[in-house]
Design an enzyme around this catalytic site. Sequence first.
Site, PDB file in Angstrom:
ATOM      1  N   HIS A  49      42.370  47.040  42.163  1.00 33.65           N
ATOM      2  CA  HIS A  49      42.908  45.953  41.338  1.00 33.65           C
ATOM      3  C   HIS A  49      42.201  46.026  39.982  1.00 33.65           C
ATOM      4  CE1 HIS A  49      43.421  41.689  40.150  1.00 33.65           C
ATOM      5  NE2 HIS A  49      44.417  41.645  41.010  1.00 33.65           N
ATOM      6  N   ASP A  99      35.487  45.253  47.519  1.00 35.93           N
ATOM      7  CA  ASP A  99      36.353  44.166  47.078  1.00 35.93           C
ATOM      8  C   ASP A  99      37.140  43.704  48.306  1.00 35.93           C
ATOM      9  OD1 ASP A  99      38.352  42.548  46.166  1.00 35.93           O
ATOM     10  OD2 ASP A  99      39.069  43.912  44.605  1.00 35.93           O
ATOM     11  N   GLN A 154      41.547  41.057  49.513  1.00 37.64           N
ATOM     12  CA  GLN A 154      42.740  41.152  50.365  1.00 37.64           C
ATOM     13  C   GLN A 154      42.383  41.451  51.817  1.00 37.64           C
ATOM     14  OE1 GLN A 154      45.770  40.390  49.522  1.00 37.64           O
ATOM     15  NE2 GLN A 154      45.489  40.256  47.313  1.00 37.64           N
ATOM     16  N   LYS A 183      42.760  33.036  48.652  1.00 37.55           N
ATOM     17  CA  LYS A 183      43.516  34.018  49.445  1.00 37.55           C
ATOM     18  C   LYS A 183      43.395  33.704  50.939  1.00 37.55           C
ATOM     19  CE  LYS A 183      43.799  37.178  45.894  1.00 37.55           C
ATOM     20  NZ  LYS A 183      45.014  37.429  45.134  1.00 37.55           N
ATOM     21  N   CYS A 197      48.741  43.896  39.110  1.00 36.80           N
ATOM     22  CA  CYS A 197      47.401  44.162  38.546  1.00 36.80           C
ATOM     23  C   CYS A 197      46.829  45.482  39.050  1.00 36.80           C
ATOM     24  CB  CYS A 197      46.416  43.034  38.839  1.00 36.80           C
ATOM     25  SG  CYS A 197      46.883  41.462  38.149  1.00 36.80           S
TER      26      CYS A 197
HETATM   27  N1  PMP Z   1      40.960  42.304  44.122  1.00 37.15           N
HETATM   28  C1  PMP Z   1      42.116  42.371  44.767  1.00 37.15           C
HETATM   29  C2  PMP Z   1      42.373  43.522  45.696  1.00 37.15           C
HETATM   30  C3  PMP Z   1      43.065  41.348  44.596  1.00 37.15           C
HETATM   31  O1  PMP Z   1      44.228  41.417  45.250  1.00 37.15           O
HETATM   32  C4  PMP Z   1      42.773  40.279  43.731  1.00 37.15           C
HETATM   33  C5  PMP Z   1      43.766  39.167  43.487  1.00 37.15           C
HETATM   34  N2  PMP Z   1      45.078  39.562  43.380  1.00 37.15           N
HETATM   35  C6  PMP Z   1      41.551  40.274  43.076  1.00 37.15           C
HETATM   36  C7  PMP Z   1      40.663  41.286  43.299  1.00 37.15           C
HETATM   37  C8  PMP Z   1      41.176  39.190  42.121  1.00 37.15           C
HETATM   38  O2  PMP Z   1      41.091  37.959  42.781  1.00 37.15           O
HETATM   39  P1  PMP Z   1      41.013  36.597  41.963  1.00 37.15           P
HETATM   40  O3  PMP Z   1      42.175  36.623  41.024  1.00 37.15           O
HETATM   41  O4  PMP Z   1      41.128  35.550  43.013  1.00 37.15           O
HETATM   42  O5  PMP Z   1      39.711  36.581  41.251  1.00 37.15           O
END
Ligand code: PMP
Length: 405
Positions: A121, A198, A201, A224, A362
């Site tokens: 991401h 990370d 997910q 999440k 993203c």
């Molecule tokens: N890493 C991954 C794999 C994600 O899917 C996301 C959110 N889509 C994030 C990081 C960032 O999370 P947040 O927007 O809640 O900070």
Amino acid sequence: MNINELRKDFPILSQKIYGHNLVYLDNAATTQKPQCVLDSVMKFYTVYNSNIHRGVHYLSEKATEIYENARLKVKDFINAKSRSEIIFTKGSTEAINTLAYSFSLKYIKPGDELIISEMEHHSNIVPWQLYAQNKGAVIKVLPFDNNGELLLDKLESLITEKTKIICVTFVSNTLGTVNDIEKIIKKAHEHNIPVLVDAAQAIQHLKIDVQRLDCDFLALSGHKIYAETGIGILYGKEKYLEELPPYQGGGDMIKNVSFEKTTYAELPLKFEAGTSNFVGAGSLHTALDYVDRIGIENISQHEKQLLDYATNKVEEIGGITIYGRAKNKVSVLSFNVDGAHNYDVGMILDKLGIAVRTGQHCTEPIMTHFSIPGTVRASFALYNTFEEVDRLVEGIKRAKKMLVG
Ligand code: PMP
């Protein structure tokens, strides 16, 4: 697990969108909130609201207790060794930025190297560019194959004496791949390299035990996993967090302040400058209790069944390309209707009351890998049903007919 009973816990799900029962399949972006989480937020503001730490009055002590109990809950949920290793942030993004800033300041010199996977991401790429690359570090990329599986046999050849950290997602938000994190961590540790996982997910789908994984850092977001927005966690092994400098300065993160010199608070407060989202922390506690009551294994089993069912049904339509064919996947189904733009498909599904996400999610490097502008992404949570998958499939058929004939 009785899904129809569980759905009653989520008031938002019973509404109609454009006259259709809502089918919410955008869970990888954010999950809906059960009534107990909504109640916990309301209760906090109606009964306990007060700023945490340093207060001698009843409400402040009560609010502090709620906040610190939430920390203990997270510690137990991911099986951290101590509460010092649990830092509240506003989400995974802030957790990774915190680490990228502090880690780069402490350990990165010009010419050093970082390894980041191709399926990250943006929030696990850009912070490292901002802080590490700007200090002269080189970012190396661990690629994935067309099934969406990381090429782990390439990892060894990317590691050098200069590799300072490996940053990798547990689960891809776009491809659904569950990466073999343990293998990556083991390999990294053979070279004394720390690993950031990370888990944005992963936390809502998989049992995470940071001691068993032996990861050095881990980031997650409360929203999440059925909690409020604006609360997340940076987990770090104490030996690193002790050494790392703070990310932000302000109240709560200090021991003594003078104009000549400031000393910092003990962990974890060293990394929690300013008024934290203590209401969000309480909501995370409630959400994790909720998940524990259902059982994360039951949740993942149900979601896996939904994913398998949806994958087969979508394939049967024909003229659909699915992105992400890893053997080990969670409930994310990314696809395109051949000959149609993902955005148009998403718009048609929306008019049928079906919420999916479209675009790059993203993860622009994943789109570059497949040479596509984006995908349609359906992502399932504990409250989704097989009937909802049927609605999705009917919706895709309709979109296909309208857009490609
Ligand atoms: N890493 C991954 C794999 C994600 O899917 C996301 C959110 N889509 C994030 C990081 C960032 O999370 P947040 O927007 O809640 O900070």
